[in-house]
Design a protein around this motif. Sequence first.
Motif, PDB file in Angstrom:
ATOM      1  N   GLU A   1       0.876  -1.094   0.187  1.00 43.21           N
ATOM      2  CA  GLU A   1       0.056  -0.068  -0.087  1.00 43.21           C
ATOM      3  C   GLU A   1       0.907   1.251  -0.010  1.00 43.21           C
ATOM      4  OE1 GLU A   1      -3.701  -0.246   2.095  1.00 43.21           O
ATOM      5  OE2 GLU A   1      -3.190   1.572   2.988  1.00 43.21           O
ATOM      6  N   VAL A   2       0.575   2.094  -0.828  1.00 41.67           N
ATOM      7  CA  VAL A   2       1.215   3.485  -0.806  1.00 41.67           C
ATOM      8  C   VAL A   2       1.267   4.098   0.320  1.00 41.67           C
ATOM      9  CG1 VAL A   2       1.252   5.709  -1.960  1.00 41.67           C
ATOM     10  CG2 VAL A   2       0.727   3.553  -3.308  1.00 41.67           C
ATOM     11  N   GLN A   3       2.356   4.968   0.726  1.00 38.84           N
ATOM     12  CA  GLN A   3       2.260   5.481   2.067  1.00 38.84           C
ATOM     13  C   GLN A   3       2.303   7.215   1.749  1.00 38.84           C
ATOM     14  OE1 GLN A   3       6.113   5.561   4.011  1.00 38.84           O
ATOM     15  NE2 GLN A   3       5.182   5.818   5.792  1.00 38.84           N
TER      16      GLN A   3
ATOM     17  N   SER B   1       4.968  11.611  -0.166  1.00 40.88           N
ATOM     18  CA  SER B   1       5.061  10.124  -0.048  1.00 40.88           C
ATOM     19  C   SER B   1       6.596   9.871  -0.639  1.00 40.88           C
ATOM     20  CB  SER B   1       4.085   9.394  -1.230  1.00 40.88           C
ATOM     21  OG  SER B   1       4.131   8.085  -1.335  1.00 40.88           O
ATOM     22  N   SER B   2       6.860   8.637   0.043  1.00 38.79           N
ATOM     23  CA  SER B   2       8.165   7.924  -0.179  1.00 38.79           C
ATOM     24  C   SER B   2       8.194   6.804  -1.213  1.00 38.79           C
ATOM     25  CB  SER B   2       8.859   7.571   1.035  1.00 38.79           C
ATOM     26  OG  SER B   2       7.988   6.728   1.729  1.00 38.79           O
ATOM     27  N   ARG B   3       6.827   6.680  -1.694  1.00 43.67           N
ATOM     28  CA  ARG B   3       6.902   5.227  -2.485  1.00 43.67           C
ATOM     29  C   ARG B   3       6.416   5.688  -3.767  1.00 43.67           C
ATOM     30  NH1 ARG B   3       4.620   0.732   1.809  1.00 43.67           N
ATOM     31  NH2 ARG B   3       6.153   1.258   3.472  1.00 43.67           N
ATOM     32  N   PHE B   4       5.750   6.743  -3.926  1.00 42.27           N
ATOM     33  CA  PHE B   4       5.183   6.934  -5.446  1.00 42.27           C
ATOM     34  C   PHE B   4       5.249   8.478  -5.736  1.00 42.27           C
ATOM     35  CE2 PHE B   4       0.730   8.330  -5.968  1.00 42.27           C
ATOM     36  CZ  PHE B   4       0.405   8.628  -4.580  1.00 42.27           C
TER      37      PHE B   4
END
Length: 120
Positions: A1-3, A24-27
């Motif tokens: 899941e995106v953070q 966001s660090s993920r997307f």
Amino acid sequence: EVQLVESGGGSVQPGGSLTLSCTSSRFDLSKTAMSWLRQAPGKGLEWVSAIAYDGVNKYYEKFVKGRFTMSRDSSKNTMYLQMNNLQPEDTAVYYCAEGYYSIIQDYFNWGRGTQVTVSS
């Protein structure tokens, strides 16, 4: 899941201003539509504003239009909600969320929120 991580909340007097941030660090936030949601004490989650994936088109709930401004900085992978002339009814936990949906129940990914309290 995106953070997604929100920040910038606080306590202000009526008429005051705050700027919320979401990162966001993920997307890449610039590659999708994004929204701000809020939940006032004792009430359900409600949509506040959205920015289209192109970063040009922005949409606002009628009670915040003219007072809130949504923007994003792609170089920082950060989205903002500038809130001016805050009123007690703006008191809520504010969440940034992935996407832009007409039905609040369709939102599936949002952060932990940041508290905004407006009182004298």
